[in-house]
Design a protein around this motif. Structure first.
Motif, PDB file in Angstrom:
ATOM      1  N   PHE A 101      13.976   9.831   6.160  1.00  0.00           N
ATOM      2  CA  PHE A 101      12.955  10.693   4.978  1.00  0.00           C
ATOM      3  C   PHE A 101      13.702   9.806   4.090  1.00  0.00           C
ATOM      4  O   PHE A 101      12.673   9.415   2.903  1.00  0.00           O
ATOM      5  N   GLY A 102      14.177   8.639   3.917  1.00  0.00           N
ATOM      6  CA  GLY A 102      14.466   7.597   3.039  1.00  0.00           C
ATOM      7  C   GLY A 102      13.547   6.478   3.278  1.00  0.00           C
ATOM      8  O   GLY A 102      13.097   6.430   4.245  1.00  0.00           O
ATOM      9  N   LEU A 103      13.494   5.725   2.077  1.00  0.00           N
ATOM     10  CA  LEU A 103      12.428   4.385   2.081  1.00  0.00           C
ATOM     11  C   LEU A 103      12.723   3.550   2.425  1.00  0.00           C
ATOM     12  O   LEU A 103      13.877   3.062   2.938  1.00  0.00           O
ATOM     13  N   PHE A 104      12.027   2.860   3.784  1.00  0.00           N
ATOM     14  CA  PHE A 104      12.320   1.735   4.609  1.00  0.00           C
ATOM     15  C   PHE A 104      13.259   1.487   5.606  1.00  0.00           C
ATOM     16  O   PHE A 104      13.372   0.994   6.048  1.00  0.00           O
ATOM     17  N   GLU A 105      13.523   3.502   5.802  1.00  0.00           N
ATOM     18  CA  GLU A 105      14.123   3.265   7.074  1.00  0.00           C
ATOM     19  C   GLU A 105      14.432   3.198   8.226  1.00  0.00           C
ATOM     20  O   GLU A 105      12.610   4.340   8.345  1.00  0.00           O
ATOM     21  N   ARG A 106      14.088   2.638   9.550  1.00  0.00           N
ATOM     22  CA  ARG A 106      13.259   3.187  10.805  1.00  0.00           C
ATOM     23  C   ARG A 106      14.940   2.167  12.131  1.00  0.00           C
ATOM     24  O   ARG A 106      15.497   2.086  11.616  1.00  0.00           O
ATOM     25  N   LEU A 107      13.852   3.501  12.467  1.00  0.00           N
ATOM     26  CA  LEU A 107      14.530   3.781  13.718  1.00  0.00           C
ATOM     27  C   LEU A 107      15.040   2.257  14.570  1.00  0.00           C
ATOM     28  O   LEU A 107      15.616   2.049  15.719  1.00  0.00           O
ATOM     29  N   HIS A 108      13.735   1.684  14.801  1.00  0.00           N
ATOM     30  CA  HIS A 108      13.351   0.665  16.208  1.00  0.00           C
ATOM     31  C   HIS A 108      12.812  -0.537  15.397  1.00  0.00           C
ATOM     32  O   HIS A 108      12.121  -0.581  14.170  1.00  0.00           O
ATOM     33  N   PRO A 109      13.121  -2.010  16.165  1.00  0.00           N
ATOM     34  CA  PRO A 109      12.158  -2.518  15.415  1.00  0.00           C
ATOM     35  C   PRO A 109      11.111  -2.537  16.247  1.00  0.00           C
ATOM     36  O   PRO A 109       9.730  -2.003  16.542  1.00  0.00           O
ATOM     37  N   GLN A 110      10.100  -3.719  14.496  1.00  0.00           N
ATOM     38  CA  GLN A 110       8.133  -3.496  14.695  1.00  0.00           C
ATOM     39  C   GLN A 110       7.649  -3.646  15.760  1.00  0.00           C
ATOM     40  O   GLN A 110       7.073  -3.192  15.968  1.00  0.00           O
ATOM     41  N   GLU A 111       8.284  -4.736  17.105  1.00  0.00           N
ATOM     42  CA  GLU A 111       7.385  -5.392  17.662  1.00  0.00           C
ATOM     43  C   GLU A 111       7.883  -3.773  18.938  1.00  0.00           C
ATOM     44  O   GLU A 111       6.866  -3.951  19.892  1.00  0.00           O
ATOM     45  N   GLU A 112       8.847  -2.933  18.747  1.00  0.00           N
ATOM     46  CA  GLU A 112       8.845  -1.857  19.949  1.00  0.00           C
ATOM     47  C   GLU A 112       7.783  -0.736  19.259  1.00  0.00           C
ATOM     48  O   GLU A 112       6.885  -0.311  20.196  1.00  0.00           O
ATOM     49  N   PHE A 113       7.865  -0.290  17.944  1.00  0.00           N
ATOM     50  CA  PHE A 113       6.701  -0.074  16.962  1.00  0.00           C
ATOM     51  C   PHE A 113       6.731  -0.269  15.926  1.00  0.00           C
ATOM     52  O   PHE A 113       7.581  -0.131  15.163  1.00  0.00           O
TER      53      PHE A 113
ATOM     54  N   ALA B  65       9.003   8.921   4.150  1.00  0.00           N
ATOM     55  CA  ALA B  65       9.792   9.240   2.549  1.00  0.00           C
ATOM     56  C   ALA B  65       8.298   9.828   1.805  1.00  0.00           C
ATOM     57  O   ALA B  65       9.006  10.786   0.661  1.00  0.00           O
ATOM     58  N   ILE B  66       6.848   9.376   1.782  1.00  0.00           N
ATOM     59  CA  ILE B  66       6.388   9.778   1.147  1.00  0.00           C
ATOM     60  C   ILE B  66       5.599  10.938   2.027  1.00  0.00           C
ATOM     61  O   ILE B  66       6.003  12.720   0.572  1.00  0.00           O
ATOM     62  N   CYS B  67       6.113  11.904   3.173  1.00  0.00           N
ATOM     63  CA  CYS B  67       6.296  13.181   3.295  1.00  0.00           C
ATOM     64  C   CYS B  67       7.313  13.998   2.477  1.00  0.00           C
ATOM     65  O   CYS B  67       6.719  14.972   2.056  1.00  0.00           O
ATOM     66  N   LYS B  68       8.238  13.689   2.336  1.00  0.00           N
ATOM     67  CA  LYS B  68       9.214  14.257   1.042  1.00  0.00           C
ATOM     68  C   LYS B  68       9.426  14.328   0.243  1.00  0.00           C
ATOM     69  O   LYS B  68       8.770  15.425  -0.096  1.00  0.00           O
ATOM     70  N   LYS B  69       8.335  13.332  -0.474  1.00  0.00           N
ATOM     71  CA  LYS B  69       7.672  14.026  -1.887  1.00  0.00           C
ATOM     72  C   LYS B  69       6.686  14.293  -2.025  1.00  0.00           C
ATOM     73  O   LYS B  69       7.389  14.886  -3.310  1.00  0.00           O
ATOM     74  N   ILE B  70       5.863  14.813  -0.987  1.00  0.00           N
ATOM     75  CA  ILE B  70       5.027  15.598  -1.605  1.00  0.00           C
ATOM     76  C   ILE B  70       5.481  16.416  -1.445  1.00  0.00           C
ATOM     77  O   ILE B  70       4.978  17.282  -2.234  1.00  0.00           O
TER      78      ILE B  70
ATOM     79  N   HIS C  72       0.115  -1.503  -0.041  1.00  0.00           N
ATOM     80  CA  HIS C  72      -0.262  -0.578  -0.259  1.00  0.00           C
ATOM     81  C   HIS C  72       0.521   1.369   0.230  1.00  0.00           C
ATOM     82  O   HIS C  72       0.648   2.591  -0.689  1.00  0.00           O
ATOM     83  N   ASP C  73       1.846   0.685   0.558  1.00  0.00           N
ATOM     84  CA  ASP C  73       3.247   2.606   1.028  1.00  0.00           C
ATOM     85  C   ASP C  73       3.817   2.391  -0.154  1.00  0.00           C
ATOM     86  O   ASP C  73       3.907   3.806  -1.207  1.00  0.00           O
ATOM     87  N   LEU C  74       4.108   1.890  -1.060  1.00  0.00           N
ATOM     88  CA  LEU C  74       5.178   2.206  -2.630  1.00  0.00           C
ATOM     89  C   LEU C  74       3.805   2.162  -3.534  1.00  0.00           C
ATOM     90  O   LEU C  74       4.141   3.137  -4.321  1.00  0.00           O
ATOM     91  N   LEU C  75       2.724   1.766  -3.567  1.00  0.00           N
ATOM     92  CA  LEU C  75       2.026   2.397  -4.550  1.00  0.00           C
ATOM     93  C   LEU C  75       1.618   3.738  -4.155  1.00  0.00           C
ATOM     94  O   LEU C  75       1.574   4.248  -4.847  1.00  0.00           O
ATOM     95  N   THR C  76       1.276   4.522  -2.801  1.00  0.00           N
ATOM     96  CA  THR C  76       1.657   5.491  -2.293  1.00  0.00           C
ATOM     97  C   THR C  76       1.797   6.442  -3.239  1.00  0.00           C
ATOM     98  O   THR C  76       2.005   7.323  -3.362  1.00  0.00           O
TER      99      THR C  76
END
Ligand code: ADP
Length: 388
Positions: A334-346, A354-359, A223-227
């Motif tokens: 602001f890069g695509l798929f750049e996260r600082l936390h594991p999925q279990e945490e957030f 990345a979407i915000c930056k492009k907009i 969904h995010d890639l399509l957006t």
């Protein structure tokens, strides 16, 4: 007789050469007197066109590069209104901008965020970047314009845009193709969990759950890639949008999370009405606000939204009192798929910013963050006022 003719011809040639040399010297000498020979040397060596204009907009001095850029000799330019170098259709407005500059003279790019065009002697046009600086001289205040021909840069930018578009088309097609089999995996994992759970042991049921949550996560990523791909594939809608309304509807969408975490959201300054794509603005606000809520473990979470009006643009800020961001990663996020936390945490996909930056960049603005670990974050973004 023949010899005499030859000498005459040689003399005429010699006089011609001397005249040319004299004309050259006259041209540079008058500038030397005004600017000093050191300054003149620097001026002529500069890779950009340099044009000095007096208080009423008449050209007082040009360097060799400016002559080359605009196709005029320096004698043709000195004493002429600077508008001679501006396409006819912009001349009227240019006079106004020039007058305005004197009310707040400071070093700055001309027409920030706008595409500027220069006009050559032969009437042809070329894209330029211009930087303006005031100087005080014995003859009064002057403005130095440094003019750069950006034809090559524009060409590269155009090619880059085409490549990005091609890539976005590819991402769009692939993501669409992935949607169908993924729907199957999710549905059949669901049937397994519902209809066959009694045939599985605990470990089997755990695997099925894992299968289901992986499929859901992949759906979110697609969904995010399509957006993201749609932002450059489709031209943005251009309509007058009251951003207070957009914020209101995003707050409503996030009301469950806001109530759960008891988040206090305050708007310090009413938002403007701008010409933009309402869906994209909603996406931008939703990402920033949901992050401010999500990455917040304070016992009294707060988000403060503010607006400042600057010359030529609006400056928006979303400030939270959340977990903060290590300064080392503040560009990376602001890069695509750049996260600082594991999925279990957030939870998240890492595509929101990345979407915000492009907009924002698509609207001619900029986005950045100021933050310290443990001390909250403020996301800033700008929107040019011509969108208003
Ligand atoms: P997601 O929220 O899906 O993880 P984003 O692209 O929105 O992806 O954000 C990228 C990363 O930037 C986040 O994973 C998080 O580490 C960091 N981040 C974004 N917003 C905030 C915030 N308000 N406070 C702290 N960290 C943030």
């Amino acid at each position: 007789m023949k010899d005499r003719d030859k000498t005459k011809e040689q003399l005429i040639e010699e006089i011609g050469r001397l005249r040319d040399r004299l004309a050259q010297l006259e041209g540079t000498e008058s500038i030397d007197r005004k600017a000093g020979s050191k300054f003149q040397g620097l001026l002529e060596a500069a890779p950009d066109g340099i044009i000095i204009v007096d208080r009423i907009g008449l050209i007082a001095l040009v360097n060799a590069q400016a002559e080359k850029l605009f196709g005029y000799g320096r004698k043709e330019l000195i004493g002429q209104p600077i508008e001679i170098l501006v396409p006819e259709r912009f001349r009227g407005a240019h006079v106004g901008h020039r007058e305005n500059y004197h009310t707040q003279p400071r070093t700055r790019p001309m027409g920030a965020g706008l595409d500027l065009t220069g006009r050559r002697k032969d009437g042809s046009e070329f894209p330029v970047e211009i930087s303006l600086s005031p100087i005080e001289t014995e003859e009064g205040s002057r403005v130095i314009s440094i003019v750069r021909d950006i034809t090559d840069k524009k060409g590269v930018e155009q090619k880059l845009r085409e490549k990005i578009r091609e890539m976005d088309d590819f991402v769009h097609v692939v993501s669409h193709d992935l949607k169908e089999p993924l729907r199957g995996i999710e549905a059949f994992a669901g049937f397994l969990a519902e209809d066959y759970a009694h045939l599985l042991d605990d470990e089997g049921r755990r695997y099925v759950q894992f299968l289901k949550s992986s499929a859901i996560r992949m759906k979110d990523l697609i969904h995010d890639l399509l957006t993201l791909a749609s932002i450059s594939r489709k031209a943005p809608a251009q309509q007058k949008v009251d951003l207070n309304r957009i914020l209101g509807s995003v707050e409503q969408d996030l009301s469950y999370a806001v109530e759960q975490k008891k988040v206090r959201i305050s708007l310090k300054h009413p938002l403007p009405t701008v010409v933009c794509d309402p869906t994209r603005m909603g996406e931008l606000f939703k990402n920033l606000l949901s992050n401010a809520i999500k990455f917040n473990t304070s016992s009294a979470p707060e988000v403060e939204i503010d607006l400042k009006e600057e010359t030529g643009f609006y400056l928006f800020s979303f400030k939270d009192n959340g977990i903060g961001i290590d300064p080392r990663y503040q560009e990376q996020i602001f890069g695509l798929f750049e996260r600082l936390h594991p999925q279990e945490e957030f939870e998240g996909t890492g595509a929101g910013l990345a979407i915000c930056k492009k907009i924002i960049e698509g609207c001619g603005g900029k986005i950045w963050v100021a933050s310290e670990l443990g001390k909250g974050s403020t996301f800033f973004f700008t929107l040019p006022k011509r969108n208003g």
